[in-house]
Motif scaffolding. Structure first.
Motif, PDB file in Angstrom:
ATOM      1  N   ARG A  98       0.826  -1.206   0.000  1.00  0.00           N
ATOM      2  CA  ARG A  98       0.000   0.000   0.000  1.00  0.00           C
ATOM      3  C   ARG A  98       0.865   1.262   0.000  1.00  0.00           C
ATOM      4  NH1 ARG A  98      -2.519   0.313   6.072  1.00  0.00           N
ATOM      5  NH2 ARG A  98      -0.526   0.213   7.132  1.00  0.00           N
ATOM      6  N   TYR A  99       2.074   1.185   0.558  1.00  0.00           N
ATOM      7  CA  TYR A  99       2.962   2.341   0.532  1.00  0.00           C
ATOM      8  C   TYR A  99       3.441   2.617  -0.891  1.00  0.00           C
ATOM      9  CZ  TYR A  99       2.991   1.632   5.555  1.00  0.00           C
ATOM     10  OH  TYR A  99       2.620   1.469   6.855  1.00  0.00           O
ATOM     11  N   THR A 108       0.512   4.198  -2.701  1.00  0.00           N
ATOM     12  CA  THR A 108       0.330   5.566  -2.209  1.00  0.00           C
ATOM     13  C   THR A 108       1.324   6.492  -2.872  1.00  0.00           C
ATOM     14  OG1 THR A 108      -0.453   4.753  -0.074  1.00  0.00           O
ATOM     15  CG2 THR A 108       0.319   7.032  -0.156  1.00  0.00           C
ATOM     16  N   ILE A 163       0.057  11.606   3.701  1.00  0.00           N
ATOM     17  CA  ILE A 163      -1.082  10.694   3.584  1.00  0.00           C
ATOM     18  C   ILE A 163      -0.901   9.489   4.502  1.00  0.00           C
ATOM     19  CG2 ILE A 163      -2.234   9.083   2.024  1.00  0.00           C
ATOM     20  CD1 ILE A 163      -1.763  11.153  -0.200  1.00  0.00           C
ATOM     21  N   ILE A 164       0.303   8.924   4.526  1.00  0.00           N
ATOM     22  CA  ILE A 164       0.566   7.765   5.378  1.00  0.00           C
ATOM     23  C   ILE A 164       0.442   8.137   6.851  1.00  0.00           C
ATOM     24  CG2 ILE A 164       2.368   6.143   6.086  1.00  0.00           C
ATOM     25  CD1 ILE A 164       3.256   6.167   3.088  1.00  0.00           C
ATOM     26  N   VAL A 180      -1.434  10.592   8.153  1.00  0.00           N
ATOM     27  CA  VAL A 180      -2.837  10.845   8.476  1.00  0.00           C
ATOM     28  C   VAL A 180      -3.595   9.536   8.630  1.00  0.00           C
ATOM     29  CG1 VAL A 180      -4.997  11.762   7.522  1.00  0.00           C
ATOM     30  CG2 VAL A 180      -2.935  13.153   7.497  1.00  0.00           C
ATOM     31  N   THR A 181      -3.337   8.568   7.760  1.00  0.00           N
ATOM     32  CA  THR A 181      -4.033   7.286   7.884  1.00  0.00           C
ATOM     33  C   THR A 181      -3.594   6.517   9.123  1.00  0.00           C
ATOM     34  OG1 THR A 181      -2.431   6.206   6.427  1.00  0.00           O
ATOM     35  CG2 THR A 181      -4.429   7.065   5.416  1.00  0.00           C
ATOM     36  N   LEU A 215      -5.704   8.344  12.106  1.00  0.00           N
ATOM     37  CA  LEU A 215      -7.157   8.158  12.104  1.00  0.00           C
ATOM     38  C   LEU A 215      -7.521   6.763  12.597  1.00  0.00           C
ATOM     39  CD1 LEU A 215      -8.153   9.788   8.711  1.00  0.00           C
ATOM     40  CD2 LEU A 215      -8.485  10.712  10.982  1.00  0.00           C
ATOM     41  N   SER A 220      -9.331   3.189  12.707  1.00  0.00           N
ATOM     42  CA  SER A 220      -9.753   2.328  11.610  1.00  0.00           C
ATOM     43  C   SER A 220     -11.049   1.604  11.908  1.00  0.00           C
ATOM     44  CB  SER A 220      -8.657   1.304  11.310  1.00  0.00           C
ATOM     45  OG  SER A 220      -8.423   0.508  12.428  1.00  0.00           O
TER      46      SER A 220
END
Length: 61
Positions: A2-3, A6, A46-47, A49-50, A53, A55
């Motif tokens: 996913r990195y 991204t 982005i990484i 912030v995710t 947050l 899940s």
């Protein structure tokens, strides 16, 4: 994985925005390296912030 995705999408989108903005601004030139550096920063943001947050689903109040 996913990195990678991204960074891939951030790289493409930042390069497109950089190209369009430099085309619309008089006297500005498209710079690939600047777009690449900004895309690294966007990817890290982005990484981060995710990671902050939650899940899980939100509780009903």
């Amino acid at each position: 994985m996913r990195y990678f995705w991204t960074f891939f999408w951030a790289f493409l989108l930042v390069q497109m925005v950089s190209y369009v903005v430099s085309s619309m601004t008089e006297g500005a030139e498209f710079d690939f390296v600047t777009g690449a550096i900004v895309s690294l920063g966007v990817s890290v943001l982005i990484i981060a912030v995710t990671a902050v947050l939650p899940s899980g689903p939100a509780e009903k109040h």
